[in-house]
Scaffold this motif. Structure first.
Motif, PDB file in Angstrom:
ATOM      1  N   PRO A 195       0.826  -1.208   0.000  1.00 47.98           N
ATOM      2  CA  PRO A 195       0.000   0.000   0.000  1.00 47.98           C
ATOM      3  C   PRO A 195       0.860   1.257   0.000  1.00 47.98           C
ATOM      4  O   PRO A 195       1.955   1.274   0.575  1.00 47.98           O
ATOM      5  N   GLU A 196       0.342   2.301  -0.613  1.00 46.88           N
ATOM      6  CA  GLU A 196       1.074   3.570  -0.684  1.00 46.88           C
ATOM      7  C   GLU A 196       0.475   4.631   0.234  1.00 46.88           C
ATOM      8  O   GLU A 196       1.007   5.734   0.333  1.00 46.88           O
ATOM      9  N   ARG A 197      -0.627   4.301   0.872  1.00 46.07           N
ATOM     10  CA  ARG A 197      -1.280   5.242   1.784  1.00 46.07           C
ATOM     11  C   ARG A 197      -2.071   4.460   2.835  1.00 46.07           C
ATOM     12  O   ARG A 197      -2.043   3.224   2.846  1.00 46.07           O
ATOM     13  N   ALA A 198      -2.722   5.179   3.699  1.00 40.80           N
ATOM     14  CA  ALA A 198      -3.460   4.558   4.807  1.00 40.80           C
ATOM     15  C   ALA A 198      -4.587   3.658   4.296  1.00 40.80           C
ATOM     16  O   ALA A 198      -5.189   3.903   3.251  1.00 40.80           O
ATOM     17  N   ILE A 199      -4.852   2.600   5.056  1.00 33.11           N
ATOM     18  CA  ILE A 199      -5.918   1.646   4.742  1.00 33.11           C
ATOM     19  C   ILE A 199      -7.026   1.821   5.771  1.00 33.11           C
ATOM     20  O   ILE A 199      -6.764   1.941   6.972  1.00 33.11           O
ATOM     21  N   THR A 200      -8.263   1.854   5.308  1.00 28.87           N
ATOM     22  CA  THR A 200      -9.412   1.953   6.212  1.00 28.87           C
ATOM     23  C   THR A 200      -9.969   0.554   6.476  1.00 28.87           C
ATOM     24  O   THR A 200     -10.289  -0.172   5.533  1.00 28.87           O
ATOM     25  N   LEU A 201     -10.056   0.197   7.743  1.00 32.48           N
ATOM     26  CA  LEU A 201     -10.657  -1.074   8.141  1.00 32.48           C
ATOM     27  C   LEU A 201     -12.028  -0.767   8.728  1.00 32.48           C
ATOM     28  O   LEU A 201     -12.147  -0.241   9.838  1.00 32.48           O
ATOM     29  N   VAL A 202     -13.068  -1.059   7.956  1.00 28.94           N
ATOM     30  CA  VAL A 202     -14.438  -0.799   8.395  1.00 28.94           C
ATOM     31  C   VAL A 202     -14.875  -1.933   9.324  1.00 28.94           C
ATOM     32  O   VAL A 202     -14.885  -3.105   8.929  1.00 28.94           O
ATOM     33  N   VAL A 203     -15.227  -1.587  10.547  1.00 30.20           N
ATOM     34  CA  VAL A 203     -15.708  -2.556  11.529  1.00 30.20           C
ATOM     35  C   VAL A 203     -17.231  -2.466  11.530  1.00 30.20           C
ATOM     36  O   VAL A 203     -17.790  -1.385  11.739  1.00 30.20           O
ATOM     37  N   THR A 204     -17.897  -3.579  11.290  1.00 27.67           N
ATOM     38  CA  THR A 204     -19.343  -3.553  11.085  1.00 27.67           C
ATOM     39  C   THR A 204     -20.153  -3.549  12.377  1.00 27.67           C
ATOM     40  O   THR A 204     -21.364  -3.769  12.346  1.00 27.67           O
ATOM     41  N   TYR A 205     -19.496  -3.285  13.499  1.00 29.88           N
ATOM     42  CA  TYR A 205     -20.183  -3.224  14.797  1.00 29.88           C
ATOM     43  C   TYR A 205     -19.697  -2.003  15.559  1.00 29.88           C
ATOM     44  O   TYR A 205     -18.609  -1.470  15.281  1.00 29.88           O
ATOM     45  N   PRO A 206     -20.475  -1.522  16.555  1.00 34.56           N
ATOM     46  CA  PRO A 206     -20.113  -0.295  17.269  1.00 34.56           C
ATOM     47  C   PRO A 206     -18.861  -0.465  18.121  1.00 34.56           C
ATOM     48  O   PRO A 206     -18.414  -1.590  18.389  1.00 34.56           O
ATOM     49  N   PRO A 207     -18.294   0.653  18.577  1.00 34.86           N
ATOM     50  CA  PRO A 207     -17.136   0.598  19.471  1.00 34.86           C
ATOM     51  C   PRO A 207     -17.467  -0.122  20.773  1.00 34.86           C
ATOM     52  O   PRO A 207     -18.600  -0.078  21.255  1.00 34.86           O
ATOM     53  N   GLY A 208     -16.460  -0.816  21.310  1.00 32.27           N
ATOM     54  CA  GLY A 208     -16.614  -1.436  22.625  1.00 32.27           C
ATOM     55  C   GLY A 208     -16.963  -2.899  22.626  1.00 32.27           C
ATOM     56  O   GLY A 208     -16.723  -3.590  23.612  1.00 32.27           O
ATOM     57  N   GLY A 209     -17.530  -3.406  21.529  1.00 35.80           N
ATOM     58  CA  GLY A 209     -17.876  -4.813  21.458  1.00 35.80           C
ATOM     59  C   GLY A 209     -16.679  -5.671  21.088  1.00 35.80           C
ATOM     60  O   GLY A 209     -15.579  -5.174  20.815  1.00 35.80           O
ATOM     61  N   THR A 210     -16.895  -6.977  21.046  1.00 34.51           N
ATOM     62  CA  THR A 210     -15.805  -7.908  20.771  1.00 34.51           C
ATOM     63  C   THR A 210     -15.178  -7.671  19.407  1.00 34.51           C
ATOM     64  O   THR A 210     -13.946  -7.703  19.258  1.00 34.51           O
ATOM     65  N   VAL A 211     -15.993  -7.405  18.384  1.00 32.64           N
ATOM     66  CA  VAL A 211     -15.458  -7.200  17.031  1.00 32.64           C
ATOM     67  C   VAL A 211     -14.556  -5.974  17.007  1.00 32.64           C
ATOM     68  O   VAL A 211     -13.469  -5.990  16.415  1.00 32.64           O
ATOM     69  N   ASP A 212     -14.988  -4.913  17.678  1.00 32.15           N
ATOM     70  CA  ASP A 212     -14.188  -3.692  17.755  1.00 32.15           C
ATOM     71  C   ASP A 212     -12.891  -3.934  18.517  1.00 32.15           C
ATOM     72  O   ASP A 212     -11.817  -3.443  18.122  1.00 32.15           O
ATOM     73  N   VAL A 213     -12.977  -4.695  19.599  1.00 34.45           N
ATOM     74  CA  VAL A 213     -11.777  -5.002  20.387  1.00 34.45           C
ATOM     75  C   VAL A 213     -10.747  -5.754  19.538  1.00 34.45           C
ATOM     76  O   VAL A 213      -9.548  -5.456  19.564  1.00 34.45           O
ATOM     77  N   VAL A 214     -11.224  -6.714  18.752  1.00 34.48           N
ATOM     78  CA  VAL A 214     -10.330  -7.471  17.879  1.00 34.48           C
ATOM     79  C   VAL A 214      -9.686  -6.548  16.848  1.00 34.48           C
ATOM     80  O   VAL A 214      -8.479  -6.629  16.586  1.00 34.48           O
ATOM     81  N   ALA A 215     -10.473  -5.650  16.265  1.00 36.08           N
ATOM     82  CA  ALA A 215      -9.945  -4.733  15.257  1.00 36.08           C
ATOM     83  C   ALA A 215      -8.828  -3.871  15.833  1.00 36.08           C
ATOM     84  O   ALA A 215      -7.778  -3.677  15.198  1.00 36.08           O
ATOM     85  N   ARG A 216      -9.044  -3.363  17.027  1.00 32.47           N
ATOM     86  CA  ARG A 216      -8.044  -2.470  17.629  1.00 32.47           C
ATOM     87  C   ARG A 216      -6.837  -3.245  18.163  1.00 32.47           C
ATOM     88  O   ARG A 216      -5.761  -2.673  18.350  1.00 32.47           O
TER      89      ARG A 216
END
Length: 329
Positions: free
Chosen positions: A33-54
């Motif tokens: 990649p030549e620039r920043a990548i956006t990782l769209v998390v399909t669930y709100p902040p604070g849940g398990t999916v968000d925790v894994v993403a971060r």
């Protein structure tokens, strides 16, 4: 002859131009990649999916050499974020971290903004976390057999189970139990897994087929009692806890899982590059240790393995939804 030489010359020029274009495309791919990548998390902040993403985001950024920006687009069981990614440019700069509802939504909704199988290119199955059957500590159910006995059709009293909402992974885990164990547990839908679990801990609703990732801390501190796990094999987090399948419900298997997808049409070379980077991230001992703490099994699959997995999951939940006569439309 002159015309023949002219045609050959023009053809050679065309081949040369094609070669230059192919070389340029290869160079562009190699530069990704030549620039920043956006990782769209399909669930709100604070849940398990968000925790894994971060958790994986900084490590993925280090592997790819560019920042990874987490963007939460929660709502509608992952479908709001899914619609955003389905419409994104397929250039590798927009990725999606999705969860189990990726495979369950097509069974529950006849009208969606995208076709799950054709809108996304599979990148990597990151991890899976078995569901765990938990009950209020004071509840009389100690084993799966106890729950089956109490939940029989025609029983004097109904047995209720809580979930994060209609069509949630916990809801479908309970419906699968009903089908395979031939019980009639009654579903109680909440607006989120947190409120549901709070009511199970307090005894308002006695049963939940929860994600081990969110429930296990409450099991450890005695606020919930674990009865059995939903995976086909016992969890390394709780090796003494039996599986639901071995406890009298053969074939029962439910996991909540996380996976990364890209918009359909993303160049295969880029998909493979990101997949390999994620596999390296999940082999990091620190990452693996943190995931194990929530009962998660790190995987880091190939794109082809994720495609096979999600197709099997979609087919499975279509059968369950049809047999249980469920619909959210």
């Amino acid at each position: 002859m002159t015309h023949l030489f002219q045609r050959l010359a023009r053809r050679s020029a065309l081949f040369a131009a094609a070669g230059l274009l192919a070389g340029a495309a290869g160079a562009a791919s190699a530069a990704y990649p030549e620039r920043a990548i956006t990782l769209v998390v399909t669930y709100p902040p604070g849940g398990t999916v968000d925790v894994v993403a971060r958790l994986i985001g900084p490590k993925l950024a280090a592997e790819l050499g560019q920042p990874v920006v987490i963007e939460n687009r929660g709502g509608a069981g992952g479908m709001i974020g899914g619609a955003v990614v389905a419409k994104a440019q397929p250039d590798g700069y927009t990725l999606m971290l999705d969860a189990s509802n990726h495979a369950q939504n097509p069974a529950l909704h006849s009208k969606m903004q995208f076709d799950t199988l054709t809108a996304f290119a599979p990148v990597s199955l990151l991890l899976r976390v078995p569901n765990v059957l938990v009950v209020t500590p004071s509840y009389e159910v100690k084993t799966v057999a106890d729950l089956i006995k109490l939940g029989q059709p025609g029983a004097k009293d109904h047995v209720y189970f809580a979930s994060a909402g209609p069509g949630s992974a916990q809801h479908l885990a309970g419906e699968l139990f009903n089908l395979l164990a031939k019980t009639q547990l009654q579903h109680v839908a909440y607006k989120g897994g947190g409120p549901a679990m709070i009511d199970v801990m307090s005894g308002q609703v006695p049963v939940m087929f929860a994600s081990m990732g969110s429930a296990w801390q409450h099991v450890k501190n005695g606020k919930l009692r674990a009865v059995a796990v939903g995976g086909l094999e016992r969890s390394k987090t709780a090796p003494d806890l039996p599986t639901i399948a071995e406890s009298g419900v053969p074939g029962y298997e439910t996991y909540e899982w996380n996976a990364v997808f890209a918009p359909a049409g993303t160049p295969p070379a880029i998909v493979e590059q990101v997949s390999q980077a994620l596999a390296k991230v999940l082999k990091d001992p620190a990452i693996a240790g943190q995931l194990a703490g929530i009962g998660a099994e790190p995987i880091g699959s190939t794109p082809a393995e994720l495609d096979t997995f999600r197709r099997a999951e979609i087919a499975k939940w279509q059968r369950v939804v049809k047999e249980a006569n469920l619909s959210l439309d």
